[in-house]
Structures are given as C-alpha cells and as structure tokens.
Design a protein around this motif. Structure first.
Motif, PDB file in Angstrom:
ATOM      1  N   UNK A 146       0.806  -1.227   0.000  1.00 22.69           N
ATOM      2  CA  UNK A 146       0.000   0.000   0.000  1.00 22.69           C
ATOM      3  C   UNK A 146       0.837   1.273   0.000  1.00 22.69           C
ATOM      4  N   UNK A 147       2.107   1.170   0.397  1.00 20.03           N
ATOM      5  CA  UNK A 147       2.960   2.353   0.384  1.00 20.03           C
ATOM      6  C   UNK A 147       3.902   2.382  -0.812  1.00 20.03           C
ATOM      7  N   UNK A 148       3.670   1.484  -1.754  1.00 17.58           N
ATOM      8  CA  UNK A 148       4.489   1.434  -2.971  1.00 17.58           C
ATOM      9  C   UNK A 148       3.549   1.351  -4.166  1.00 17.58           C
ATOM     10  N   UNK A 149       3.462   2.418  -4.943  1.00 18.65           N
ATOM     11  CA  UNK A 149       2.468   2.490  -6.024  1.00 18.65           C
ATOM     12  C   UNK A 149       2.674   1.404  -7.076  1.00 18.65           C
ATOM     13  N   UNK A 150       3.940   1.043  -7.352  1.00 15.26           N
ATOM     14  CA  UNK A 150       4.210   0.002  -8.348  1.00 15.26           C
ATOM     15  C   UNK A 150       3.687  -1.353  -7.865  1.00 15.26           C
ATOM     16  N   UNK A 151       3.979  -1.658  -6.604  1.00 13.56           N
ATOM     17  CA  UNK A 151       3.499  -2.923  -6.043  1.00 13.56           C
ATOM     18  C   UNK A 151       1.976  -2.942  -5.967  1.00 13.56           C
ATOM     19  N   UNK A 152       1.390  -1.806  -5.611  1.00 12.50           N
ATOM     20  CA  UNK A 152      -0.068  -1.719  -5.517  1.00 12.50           C
ATOM     21  C   UNK A 152      -0.720  -2.005  -6.860  1.00 12.50           C
ATOM     22  N   UNK A 153      -0.209  -1.377  -7.910  1.00 15.42           N
ATOM     23  CA  UNK A 153      -0.781  -1.603  -9.238  1.00 15.42           C
ATOM     24  C   UNK A 153      -0.618  -3.052  -9.668  1.00 15.42           C
TER      25      UNK A 153
END
Length: 426
Positions: free
Chosen positions: A318-325
C-alpha cells in the motif's frame, strides 16, 4: 468423439454474443458517471440516485437471467436475443421520455435490466448448441471479457456524450445505439443456418417425453447448487471489491491510501483490462494447462484472488504504487476466470436442451451475491471507519469459493445419465 459437424457460422454466433454483451455493459454503466447530474436534476441524494440507476438494474438482471434461461430453452437463442435487445432499447428510450422523474427513471432501468439478464445467462446454451466441447471454455471466456469491455467503453463514452448533449437523459438514450448494431447481427443470425444441434428436431415422441424430466433430475444434483454457490461467491467478490477499492485508493490517510481520485480511476481501469485478459485466458488455461480439471483451476483462482485482493493491506504494497498496481492487476486477472469456467462446466456437463435454464438460474441467483457484497463492504466501512474489514470480507468469501469449487463435479451415479443424454445430441 462428437458426431456433430460444427459450421464456421458458429463464429458469427459468437460475434453476435460479443457485441450484445458489450452493448449490455454500456447500458449497465452509462448512468454511473452521471450520478451527480441525475441526483441534482431529480433533487435526490447521491445514494438515492445510485440506487435508482444501479440497484434497480442489477436486481432485474438477476430476475431476467432466471426467466431468460427458461425462455431460451423454449423458443431458442435468436428469438430470445431479439426480445432482450428490444427490451433494453425500449428502456433506453424510456429514459428520454419519462426519466425526468424518479419513478420513470426506475422503470427505465428495470426494463433495461430485465432485457440484459437473458444475455448474461445465455452463454452456456450458445456454447453447447454451436461449439464443440474443446471450444466451449473459450466462448464463455470471451463473453466474460466482453462484459468488462462494455463497462470500460461506457465509462469513457458516457461523459463524452453528456458533454456534447448537456442532457443526461439524452445521453442514456444514446446508449441504445450499440443495441441497434446488435439487432442487425441478431437478424442475420436468425436467418442463417440452423444450429448443428437442433435438439427438439432430433427427438422422437418417446425421447421428448423423457427429456421433460431432465431438468428436474439435474436440479436435484448437489453440483447444481455448488455451481450457484461458487458463482455467488465470485459476484460477491467482484462487486464488493470494485465498490470499495476506488475509495480505498483515493481517500486520504489514515482511512485510505491517499493517492487521489485520478490515480484510483487509472488503477481501476487497468484492473478491468487485466480482468478481460483473465476472462479470455481462462479457456486456454483450463484446456491446455489444467487439462480440463476445472475444479483445481477454480480453487487455485479463488485462493490467488484472496491473496492479491487482501495484499493491498500490506505495508509493502500500500505504500508502494508500483506494487499496488501489480497486485490490483493480478487480482483482476484471476477474478476474470471463475465465472467463464463455471459456465463452460455447465455447457459441457448438461444436455443442450436444459443448459439455458441451468445457466440462467446459476447466473441469476449468483448476481444477488454482488448485491450482498456491496452491502457487506459498505456496512463494514460505515461501522469501522476503515477499509480493512471490508477488504478482509472479500478475502474470506474468496476462500469459501475455493472450498466450494472442490465439489464442482457431477456425481458418478448421475454422470452416466447426463453423458448419455449429451452424447446422444452429438
């Protein structure tokens, strides 16, 4: 080995289904981006406006799916498609004529939803009547993709048309244009060659009397109800997750992730694309990788859905946009698989003359899972003030679906009866 020769015209039948499903998706979602305008025009709250344009539609899609399954087994695919598309077109016209009142708008959406239901529940009958067994999972996967494609087009097209017309009623009426394209295809479909499995023409009087009991026998099988449970769980997950995730991404911390509405919309759009890919890939994965072991494929899909849907709660995600996507797209990819897989199971497991009713009841009842999914997620959010419990509910329902999928097998004592019926039709 199947005895029937399946003509190339079957691909035109599939294109007809695809265009109708896309048109149905556009009709479904077109009012959603305009809810603010609708609420202001009719002096409603946003909740009331959303309930009028979305809740009424979804409930009558379920009822239309159940009724459509019966109708399609009695009057055939082309006539049922014609009635469905005409009903949706009438509903769009009613939005223009009487949509300026709450009652009129609700009536418009009820008519549209009732027309859309049979289209959603028809894929098992179309697949079993027009396609050999090895292609049926591909057919159901393409329809699953078409639903998301229609929604994606509707999300983009509706605001554009509204900007030109400046009138949301006219915008909703314009959603009927793809329906007229579908209507032309249906007429060609109806005038084309007959399906390779003309069941009622093939039955003599003795077989016809015996066949009338097939549906009653089939709904007594545990697998019939297990399929409903699996689809019910899947629609719960899809609707529940799609309802809460945009807000979870957009809303400011500590309630949400604080990434804003624009990024939330972009991520959800990419998730829908991944859903479409998963739906289309489901047929290939089922036949080529799992060698027709649909129970294993379904269970693994649900487990992966649970993992990736709930992974958005992890700090590393949730604090990493790449991982979230990446997590959202994987969740969307695997969400695209279960419903087409179950519809393919129905088309392969039951005799053709009852697949409309079996598929219609399965899809119709499962849609109520989506209603409960939205209600449960909203209730948890309202009472906790955070998205955590709402997301975890989706994960739990996914695990229930994984266990349910294990039982998606025709009992041995009944398999011989169903296979005999199916093989006698080709």
């Amino acid at each position: 080995m199947e005895k029937v020769s399946y003509p190339k015209f079957r691909w035109f039948a599939l294109v007809t289904l695809l265009i109708m499903t896309v048109a149905q998706g556009i009709v479904l979602i077109s009012p959603a981006p305009l809810v603010g305008d609708i609420a202001s025009s009719l002096h409603l709250s946003l909740g009331q406006a959303t309930g009028a344009v979305m809740g009424a539609f979804i409930i009558f899609v379920a009822l239309g799916g159940i009724a459509g399954g019966v109708v399609i087994d009695k009057i055939g695919i082309p006539r049922t498609y014609f009635i469905s598309v005409v009903l949706m077109a009438i509903g769009s016209l009613l939005a223009l004529l009487i949509g300026d009142t709450l009652g009129g708008l609700v009536v418009s959406r009820l008519v549209q939803g009732f027309g859309a239901g049979p289209i959603m529940s028809s894929v098992s009958r179309l697949a079993s009547e027009w396609f050999p067994r090895k292609e049926r999972a591909i057919v159901t996967g393409i329809q699953g993709m078409s639903v998301s494609l229609g929604i994606a087009i509707g999300f983009g097209l509706s605001p554009l048309i509204n900007a030109v017309t400046g009138n949301w009623q006219q915008t909703l009426a314009f959603s009927a244009i793809p329906l007229f394209i579908a209507l032309v295809l249906i007429l060609v479909f109806a005038l084309g060659p007959k399906s390779p499995v003309m069941l009622h023409d093939a039955l003599d009087s003795t077989e016809l009397i015996e066949s009338q009991d097939d549906f009653k026998r089939s709904i007594k099988l545990s697998v019939f109800w297990i399929a409903i449970v699996v689809c019910f769980c899947m629609t719960w997950v899809m609707q529940g997750y799609n309802d809460i995730t945009p807000g979870h991404i957009a809303v400011d911390q500590p309630v949400g992730l604080g990434l804003g509405a624009a990024l939330a919309g972009r991520y959800m759009g990419l998730m829908q694309i991944a859903f479409m890919v998963g739906a289309v890939a489901s047929g290939f994965i089922s036949t080529k990788i799992f060698k027709g072991n649909q129970r294993l494929m379904l269970s693994l899909s649900f487990i992966l859905i649970a993992i990736f849907c709930t992974a958005v709660l992890l700090p590393a995600v949730k604090y990493n946009s790449t991982s979230l996507l990446a997590v959202l797209m994987l969740a969307g990819f695997f969400q695209g698989m279960p419903l087409p897989t179950v519809m393919a199971f129905i088309s392969n497991s039951y005799p053709e003359h009852i697949t409309g009713r079996i598929g219609g009841i399965t899809m119709g009842l499962s849609i109520f899972g989506g209603v409960l999914g939205v209600a449960a997620g909203s209730y948890a959010l309202h009472h906790t003030g955070y998205y955590t419990v709402s997301v975890l509910i989706v994960g739990v329902v996914s695990i229930v679906g994984a266990f349910g999928a294990i039982g998606l097998k025709v009992p041995d004592q009944q398999r011989g009866h169903l296979e005999k019926l199916a093989s006698s039709r080709g």
